[in-house]
Design a protein around this motif. Structure first.
Motif, PDB file in Angstrom:
ATOM      1  N   ALA A  60      17.910 -35.475 -15.861  1.00 48.41           N
ATOM      2  CA  ALA A  60      19.129 -36.286 -15.830  1.00 48.41           C
ATOM      3  C   ALA A  60      19.767 -36.315 -14.445  1.00 48.41           C
ATOM      4  CB  ALA A  60      20.125 -35.772 -16.863  1.00 48.41           C
ATOM      5  N   GLY A  61      19.674 -35.215 -13.696  1.00 50.31           N
ATOM      6  CA  GLY A  61      20.347 -35.163 -12.401  1.00 50.31           C
ATOM      7  C   GLY A  61      19.443 -35.381 -11.211  1.00 50.31           C
ATOM      8  N   ALA A  62      18.207 -35.814 -11.431  1.00 54.36           N
ATOM      9  CA  ALA A  62      17.256 -35.978 -10.318  1.00 54.36           C
ATOM     10  C   ALA A  62      17.716 -37.069  -9.357  1.00 54.36           C
ATOM     11  CB  ALA A  62      15.873 -36.303 -10.865  1.00 54.36           C
ATOM     12  N   ASP A  63      17.649 -36.756  -8.065  1.00 51.88           N
ATOM     13  CA  ASP A  63      18.000 -37.737  -7.030  1.00 51.88           C
ATOM     14  C   ASP A  63      16.701 -38.312  -6.484  1.00 51.88           C
ATOM     15  OD1 ASP A  63      19.160 -39.257  -5.057  1.00 51.88           O
ATOM     16  OD2 ASP A  63      19.395 -37.586  -3.667  1.00 51.88           O
ATOM     17  N   ILE A  64      16.360 -39.500  -6.920  1.00 53.82           N
ATOM     18  CA  ILE A  64      15.074 -40.091  -6.566  1.00 53.82           C
ATOM     19  C   ILE A  64      15.292 -41.259  -5.617  1.00 53.82           C
ATOM     20  CG2 ILE A  64      13.042 -41.286  -7.444  1.00 53.82           C
ATOM     21  CD1 ILE A  64      13.497 -39.830 -10.082  1.00 53.82           C
ATOM     22  N   LEU A  65      14.729 -41.139  -4.434  1.00 52.71           N
ATOM     23  CA  LEU A  65      14.693 -42.268  -3.505  1.00 52.71           C
ATOM     24  C   LEU A  65      13.233 -42.466  -3.147  1.00 52.71           C
ATOM     25  CD1 LEU A  65      16.151 -44.414  -1.954  1.00 52.71           C
ATOM     26  CD2 LEU A  65      16.498 -42.807  -0.084  1.00 52.71           C
ATOM     27  N   HIS A  66      12.613 -43.378  -3.833  1.00 53.02           N
ATOM     28  CA  HIS A  66      11.174 -43.600  -3.752  1.00 53.02           C
ATOM     29  C   HIS A  66      10.956 -45.104  -3.788  1.00 53.02           C
ATOM     30  CE1 HIS A  66       7.031 -43.839  -5.336  1.00 53.02           C
ATOM     31  NE2 HIS A  66       6.846 -42.670  -4.769  1.00 53.02           N
ATOM     32  N   ALA A  67       9.927 -45.570  -3.100  1.00 53.61           N
ATOM     33  CA  ALA A  67       9.684 -47.013  -3.031  1.00 53.61           C
ATOM     34  C   ALA A  67       9.557 -47.632  -4.414  1.00 53.61           C
ATOM     35  CB  ALA A  67       8.434 -47.290  -2.203  1.00 53.61           C
ATOM     36  N   ASP A  68       8.861 -46.957  -5.317  1.00 54.64           N
ATOM     37  CA  ASP A  68       8.697 -47.510  -6.664  1.00 54.64           C
ATOM     38  C   ASP A  68      10.018 -47.520  -7.417  1.00 54.64           C
ATOM     39  OD1 ASP A  68       5.952 -48.198  -6.667  1.00 54.64           O
ATOM     40  OD2 ASP A  68       5.428 -46.086  -6.838  1.00 54.64           O
ATOM     41  N   ALA A  69      10.867 -46.509  -7.159  1.00 53.70           N
ATOM     42  CA  ALA A  69      12.167 -46.468  -7.832  1.00 53.70           C
ATOM     43  C   ALA A  69      13.028 -47.650  -7.402  1.00 53.70           C
ATOM     44  CB  ALA A  69      12.879 -45.150  -7.522  1.00 53.70           C
ATOM     45  N   THR A 234      33.372 -38.838  -3.448  1.00 51.31           N
ATOM     46  CA  THR A 234      33.896 -37.613  -2.850  1.00 51.31           C
ATOM     47  C   THR A 234      33.084 -36.398  -3.260  1.00 51.31           C
ATOM     48  OG1 THR A 234      35.454 -37.379  -4.701  1.00 51.31           O
ATOM     49  CG2 THR A 234      36.242 -38.529  -2.730  1.00 51.31           C
ATOM     50  N   ALA A 235      32.322 -36.517  -4.344  1.00 53.52           N
ATOM     51  CA  ALA A 235      31.449 -35.437  -4.807  1.00 53.52           C
ATOM     52  C   ALA A 235      30.080 -36.037  -5.097  1.00 53.52           C
ATOM     53  CB  ALA A 235      32.048 -34.761  -6.036  1.00 53.52           C
ATOM     54  N   ALA A 236      29.272 -35.321  -5.876  1.00 54.60           N
ATOM     55  CA  ALA A 236      27.905 -35.784  -6.154  1.00 54.60           C
ATOM     56  C   ALA A 236      27.930 -37.170  -6.787  1.00 54.60           C
ATOM     57  CB  ALA A 236      27.211 -34.793  -7.082  1.00 54.60           C
ATOM     58  N   PRO A 237      27.108 -38.093  -6.270  1.00 56.63           N
ATOM     59  CA  PRO A 237      27.045 -39.438  -6.849  1.00 56.63           C
ATOM     60  C   PRO A 237      26.267 -39.411  -8.152  1.00 56.63           C
ATOM     61  CG  PRO A 237      25.435 -39.234  -5.102  1.00 56.63           C
ATOM     62  CD  PRO A 237      26.212 -37.944  -5.112  1.00 56.63           C
ATOM     63  N   PRO A 238      26.306 -40.495  -8.923  1.00 59.04           N
ATOM     64  CA  PRO A 238      25.532 -40.537 -10.165  1.00 59.04           C
ATOM     65  C   PRO A 238      24.035 -40.464  -9.872  1.00 59.04           C
ATOM     66  CG  PRO A 238      26.471 -42.697  -9.671  1.00 59.04           C
ATOM     67  CD  PRO A 238      27.085 -41.726  -8.717  1.00 59.04           C
ATOM     68  N   PRO A 239      23.239 -40.008 -10.845  1.00 62.57           N
ATOM     69  CA  PRO A 239      21.793 -39.902 -10.637  1.00 62.57           C
ATOM     70  C   PRO A 239      21.184 -41.232 -10.193  1.00 62.57           C
ATOM     71  CG  PRO A 239      22.415 -38.821 -12.691  1.00 62.57           C
ATOM     72  CD  PRO A 239      23.632 -39.536 -12.189  1.00 62.57           C
ATOM     73  N   GLY A 240      20.278 -41.130  -9.232  1.00 64.26           N
ATOM     74  CA  GLY A 240      19.585 -42.333  -8.769  1.00 64.26           C
ATOM     75  C   GLY A 240      20.438 -43.279  -7.960  1.00 64.26           C
ATOM     76  N   ALA A 241      21.569 -42.791  -7.425  1.00 63.47           N
ATOM     77  CA  ALA A 241      22.523 -43.695  -6.764  1.00 63.47           C
ATOM     78  C   ALA A 241      21.926 -44.385  -5.547  1.00 63.47           C
ATOM     79  CB  ALA A 241      23.783 -42.927  -6.374  1.00 63.47           C
ATOM     80  N   ARG A 242      21.138 -43.674  -4.757  1.00 62.04           N
ATOM     81  CA  ARG A 242      20.625 -44.286  -3.529  1.00 62.04           C
ATOM     82  C   ARG A 242      19.617 -45.395  -3.834  1.00 62.04           C
ATOM     83  NH1 ARG A 242      18.526 -39.649   0.176  1.00 62.04           N
ATOM     84  NH2 ARG A 242      17.793 -38.859  -1.831  1.00 62.04           N
ATOM     85  N   ALA A 243      18.739 -45.158  -4.801  1.00 61.17           N
ATOM     86  CA  ALA A 243      17.795 -46.215  -5.180  1.00 61.17           C
ATOM     87  C   ALA A 243      18.539 -47.410  -5.756  1.00 61.17           C
ATOM     88  CB  ALA A 243      16.783 -45.677  -6.190  1.00 61.17           C
ATOM     89  N   ARG A 244      19.565 -47.155  -6.572  1.00 60.18           N
ATOM     90  CA  ARG A 244      20.347 -48.239  -7.163  1.00 60.18           C
ATOM     91  C   ARG A 244      21.079 -49.021  -6.090  1.00 60.18           C
ATOM     92  NH1 ARG A 244      23.960 -45.112 -11.235  1.00 60.18           N
ATOM     93  NH2 ARG A 244      25.067 -47.095 -11.229  1.00 60.18           N
TER      94      ARG A 244
END
Length: 330
Positions: A60-69, A234-244
């Protein structure tokens, strides 16, 4: 293609297990194809959990920044037009993409870095690029004159503002010409660079490079950015925020770029301006700085200012402006 589809399915069910058979049925492929795609994603560093008799899941908390994502979140039209590559670290995404462009890379190549070791902003200034941000560059080959190149930054600013608002659900303003503001602080800067074909007078290529601050750096902002830099969260962003966020920017920018001649983006760019009515210091290149009041931005994207003590309007096509207190009249 199967990798992107698998990642999209797991992303939509974060924290929940999907069996191999369920994924195979949903995508119309074999269980072997699912297994191979999952193995390839895990080899790429995507933290997919696999449990016998339960299936596969993204934590649930994985931060994924991947081309496929990122690709999995693009609209079909945009996904067909773009090629996304993600790197752990680059000196700068714009610099890396300039090299690829000079080597005849096609329009639509996107480079994303999790960290930049030598990021640049306008006028050659350094751009602070710590882990946790999103740093990306997009290659386009438009039939634009050099004079029209400013509209690429304008389109990018509108697209980036929309993408940020989708993610953080708070109002984003644009500080002329290329910065995004949230709560009066800079959360995104956009560096647009171009090369011109001298014979045709048109751009050979252009690179649009937004850099986003999602969270404050753990050690805090450098002294020179105190009171200037901000972040979407200001704190941890939602999961997958960078890919989104990357996908949202590309989904917003590409249609604006493809329909450039209609200039649908211009009214929104003007409406989002943060400087009208503010007192600023204008730094026009090599000339002396001066104080002025911002009157607005015109349809050629020039900043209109009234210099202190003068009854005339100056239209700025370039330069830097910084908000400063109004002079005290004694």
């Amino acid at each position: 293609m199967v990798k992107s589809q698998i990642l999209a399915a797991l992303e939509s069910a974060r924290g929940q297990y999907l069996s191999g058979q369920e994924l195979a049925d949903r995508l119309g492929v074999s269980r072997t194809a699912v297994w191979k795609a999952v193995a390839a994603l895990r080899a790429d560093g995507v933290p997919i959990e696999a449990v016998t008799n339960r299936g596969y899941a993204l934590p649930a908390g994985a931060d994924i920044l991947h081309a496929d994502a990122v690709t999995a979140l693009l609209s079909p039209e945009v996904a067909r037009a773009l090629q996304v590559e993600v790197y752990d670290r680059l000196p700068g995404t714009n610099a890396a993409l300039r090299t690829r462009a000079a080597d005849h890379a096609p329009e639509g190549l996107v480079l994303i870095a999790q960290v930049q070791s030598a990021g640049r902003g306008r006028s050659g200034r350094s751009f602070f690029s710590p882990p946790g941000g999103l740093y990306m560059s997009l290659l386009v080959r438009p039939e634009f004159s050099a004079r029209q190149a400013v509209y690429l930054t304008v389109m990018a600013a509108v697209a980036a503002a929309r993408a940020c608002e989708q993610l953080c659900r708070e109002s984003i303003r644009i500080k002329w010409v290329n910065d995004l503001w949230k709560d009066g602080r800079k959360v995104c800067g956009i560096l647009t660079e171009a090369a011109m074909d001298v014979e045709s007078g048109l751009l050979d290529y252009a690179i649009v490079g937004p850099g986003f601050n999602l969270v404050p750096p753990p050690e805090g902002w450098p002294a020179e950015l105190q009171g200037i830099a901000g972040s979407l969260f200001t704190a941890a962003p939602p999961p997958g925020a960078r890919a989104r966020l990357a996908a949202a920017f590309l989904n917003e920018f590409w249609p604006l770029y493809r329909s450039f001649r209609r200039k649908d983006f211009l009214p929104e760019y003007l409406a989002r301006q943060a400087l009208p009515g503010r007192h600023v210091e204008v730094r026009p290149g090599r000339a002396d700085a001066y104080g002025a009041t911002v009157l607005g931005v015109d349809e050629e994207c020039r900043l209109l200012v009234r210099p202190d003590g003068q009854n005339r309007t100056v239209a700025l096509s370039s330069g830097e402006v910084q908000i400063v207190p109004e002079p005290v009249v004694l």
